[in-house]
Design a protein around this motif. Structure first.
Motif, mmCIF file in Angstrom:
data_model
loop_
_atom_site.group_PDB
_atom_site.id
_atom_site.type_symbol
_atom_site.label_atom_id
_atom_site.label_comp_id
_atom_site.label_asym_id
_atom_site.label_seq_id
_atom_site.Cartn_x
_atom_site.Cartn_y
_atom_site.Cartn_z
ATOM 1 N N ASP A 59 0.823 -1.213 0.000
ATOM 2 C CA ASP A 59 0.000 0.000 0.000
ATOM 3 C C ASP A 59 0.858 1.265 0.000
ATOM 4 O OD1 ASP A 59 -2.333 -1.347 -0.145
ATOM 5 O OD2 ASP A 59 -2.839 -1.195 1.974
ATOM 6 N N ASP A 60 2.065 1.145 -0.482
ATOM 7 C CA ASP A 60 2.954 2.307 -0.536
ATOM 8 C C ASP A 60 3.086 2.735 -1.995
ATOM 9 O OD1 ASP A 60 4.941 4.169 -0.550
ATOM 10 O OD2 ASP A 60 6.412 2.957 0.535
ATOM 11 N N PRO A 61 2.526 3.884 -2.330
ATOM 12 C CA PRO A 61 2.560 4.290 -3.733
ATOM 13 C C PRO A 61 3.946 4.641 -4.240
ATOM 14 C CG PRO A 61 1.666 6.038 -2.369
ATOM 15 C CD PRO A 61 1.839 4.854 -1.471
ATOM 16 N N SER A 62 4.914 4.759 -3.335
ATOM 17 C CA SER A 62 6.261 5.105 -3.792
ATOM 18 C C SER A 62 7.042 3.872 -4.244
ATOM 19 C CB SER A 62 7.032 5.821 -2.683
ATOM 20 O OG SER A 62 7.361 4.915 -1.651
ATOM 21 N N THR A 63 6.476 2.702 -4.042
ATOM 22 C CA THR A 63 7.112 1.487 -4.516
ATOM 23 C C THR A 63 6.149 0.743 -5.425
ATOM 24 O OG1 THR A 63 6.300 0.081 -2.727
ATOM 25 C CG2 THR A 63 8.355 1.278 -2.326
ATOM 26 N N THR A 64 6.688 -0.111 -6.261
ATOM 27 C CA THR A 64 5.801 -0.871 -7.150
ATOM 28 C C THR A 64 5.941 -2.365 -6.929
ATOM 29 O OG1 THR A 64 7.466 -0.814 -8.895
ATOM 30 C CG2 THR A 64 5.745 0.882 -8.949
ATOM 31 N N THR A 65 6.356 -2.765 -5.750
ATOM 32 C CA THR A 65 6.374 -4.189 -5.467
ATOM 33 C C THR A 65 4.930 -4.674 -5.384
ATOM 34 O OG1 THR A 65 8.426 -3.986 -4.236
ATOM 35 C CG2 THR A 65 7.119 -5.973 -3.865
ATOM 36 N N GLY A 66 4.621 -5.637 -6.202
ATOM 37 C CA GLY A 66 3.244 -6.116 -6.239
ATOM 38 C C GLY A 66 3.065 -7.117 -7.360
ATOM 39 N N ILE A 67 1.839 -7.379 -7.689
ATOM 40 C CA ILE A 67 1.564 -8.273 -8.811
ATOM 41 C C ILE A 67 0.612 -7.599 -9.790
ATOM 42 C CG2 ILE A 67 1.942 -10.408 -7.521
ATOM 43 C CD1 ILE A 67 -1.122 -10.763 -7.419
ATOM 44 N N THR A 68 0.751 -7.979 -11.030
ATOM 45 C CA THR A 68 -0.264 -7.627 -12.011
ATOM 46 C C THR A 68 -1.029 -8.887 -12.376
ATOM 47 O OG1 THR A 68 1.208 -7.993 -13.888
ATOM 48 C CG2 THR A 68 1.140 -5.770 -12.966
#
Lengths: 172, 307
Positions: free
Chosen positions: B134-143
């Motif tokens: 939930d940190d918009p400054s990082t893009t660790t996640g999944i698409t």
């Protein structure tokens, strides 16, 4: 099968506190009708903090999708599942059912927090919705997405455990 | 006073009524500003604007929310910056921005357009993003890609009947000490030092669940990690609690892929239901569609901007 709930949620029985263009016709009446069931069911399942937040989140979802939700056959059950989905991803911050603060009114039962903690979520929901709120087992099952026979089982076991924990009999 | 009255008094005292105004305010809270900027309403051709706070305040039921292009733009900046540094070094050394300390060194950015939907939003066909922290400054996640109708966003794609879902978690805490035996954890546990995805996969299998597939190394979504499938067993009357997902019930199946990413454990988690005391099994077609969504998952990672 979806049926239109033209009554009461399309009616304007309740004067909305917010302009109707913002709230949507019938939404205030809907909240007044559904909120107690929804909140108590979610609190019983997920604790006082997360349950209440989940209620607000579910109602917010209902507001945002009101044109669709108002026509659902079981809008309370639908919003319960919305709230449940939200609640299931929240990290626990404190006890689900804390002891009442010392400043509480003297007639509150101080042992209720620990007693509720001793029940399973399903048992708490059955006890709260059926026993305390007077909903039918079928209505409770529909709202929670359970089988009616499950509600009966959870209710019996939950009431038994709760009365034992509080040291009360069937009549109190 | 009768028991039923005391119960309602307790709940109403501890969790007072939620008013209409309070519910609506949740959708208009400034605390959700970044979520709203990154959220995805019905897209219009050529619409590359993010919603302003003012327009959000005048929102009415059923209207769309702000577009999620900020995350895509941020990803593009990362890609452009990475390419620039990778190929423009004038000292003869190539600065490889894709070198990361993980078992495999895959660095991808979300395919575009990538949308970060808000909770409860219906998902049109397209590619979406779940932010791990939930940190918009990082893009660790999944698409993940949604191909057909009937999906909504509930912290990840969920069939709109609730039968199947996919989630992403980034965890720092291990299973609570009270979890085994289907007990309920009442609060956070201590942080575990040197705790890895492999450890957590093992704890999945030793946490009172029925193990369908034992923990095993896996290569998935572009990374090496661990895979485990468990089911909440019958007779586990209480909800099974664990730190990143506090509530599960008998019949819930949890399939998890666990990865070590930048000192965190990232879990991609799929849920569906089997026939159990309380639950009706997820329809086979829903589980098949969930599998199709899982097949499109790409795990993305980045370092915080400016670092």
């Amino acid at each position: 099968v979806q049926t239109s709930l033209s009554v009461p949620y399309d009616s304007d029985m309740v004067r909305p506190a917010l302009p109707e263009v913002v709230v949507g016709p019938g939404f205030v009446a809907f909240v007044r009708d559904v909120e107690p069931k929804l909140r108590r069911a979610l609190v019983a399942g997920f604790g006082v903090d997360i349950g209440r937040e989940a209620t607000a989140e579910a109602l917010a979802y209902g507001w945002e999708h009101w044109e669709r939700v108002r026509h659902l056959e079981n809008p309370a059950g639908y919003l319960y599942r919305v709230g449940q989905s939200w609640a299931r991803r929240r990290p626990l911050r404190r006890a689900l059912f804390p002891d009442l603060p010392a400043s509480s009114e003297p007639w509150f039962e101080p042992g209720l927090g620990p007693a509720l903690r001793a029940l399973s979520p399903r048992q708490r929901q059955a006890v709260i919705l059926v026993h305390a709120m007077g909903l039918s087992q079928a209505e409770t099952a529909s709202m929670l997405g359970l089988k009616p026979t499950s509600v009966q089982n959870h209710l019996q076991r939950g009431l038994s455990r709760l009365r034992m924990a509080l040291g009360v009999d069937d009549e109190t | 006073m009768r028991l039923e009255r005391r119960l309602l008094d307790y709940i109403d005292e501890m969790a007072p009524s939620v008013t209409t105004e309070e519910a609506i305010a949740r959708k208009q809270s400034p605390n959700r500003a970044w979520m709203r900027v990154a959220s995805a309403p019905k897209r219009r051709a050529g619409d590359f604007m993010t919603k302003t706070e003012e327009s959000a305040k005048t929102q009415t039921p059923g209207q769309g929310r702000g577009l999620a292009w900020a995350i895509a733009a941020f990803a593009l900046v990362l890609v452009a910056g990475g390419l620039y540094f990778a190929f423009s070094g004038d000292d003869g050394q190539v600065v490889d921005q894709t070198t990361v300390p993980t078992p495999t060194t895959v660095l991808t950015t979300p395919p575009n357009p990538t949308q970060l939907p808000e909770f409860g939003q219906e998902l049109d066909p397209g590619v979406y993003f779940i932010d791990a922290d939930d940190d918009p400054s990082t893009t660790t996640g999944i698409t993940y890609r949604i191909e057909g109708p009937g999906w909504m966003s509930q912290n990840g794609p969920s069939r709109d009947n609730g039968s199947v879902s996919l989630h992403l978690h980034q965890v720092q805490l291990r299973f609570g000490p009270h979890s085994p035996g289907c007990n309920y954890p009442e609060g956070p546990t201590s942080e575990a030092a040197e705790f890895t995805a492999a450890d957590l996969a093992d704890e999945f299998a030793a946490n009172g669940f029925s193990v369908r597939e034992a923990p095993a190394p896996v290569s998935a979504f572009g990374h090496d990690g661990y895979h485990v499938v468990v089911e909440v067993p019958e007779g586990c009357d209480d909800a099974v609690g664990f730190q990143y997902n506090a509530f599960a019930f008998p019949g819930d199946v949890i399939e998890a892929w666990l990865f070590d990413i930048d000192g965190q454990i990232v879990i991609v988690e799929a849920n569906w239901k089997t026939e159990a005391t309380d639950l009706t099994a997820s329809p086979e077609e829903d589980v098949a569609e969930l599998r199709a969504v899982i097949d499109t998952v790409v795990l993305t990672r980045s370092t915080p901007s400016g670092s």
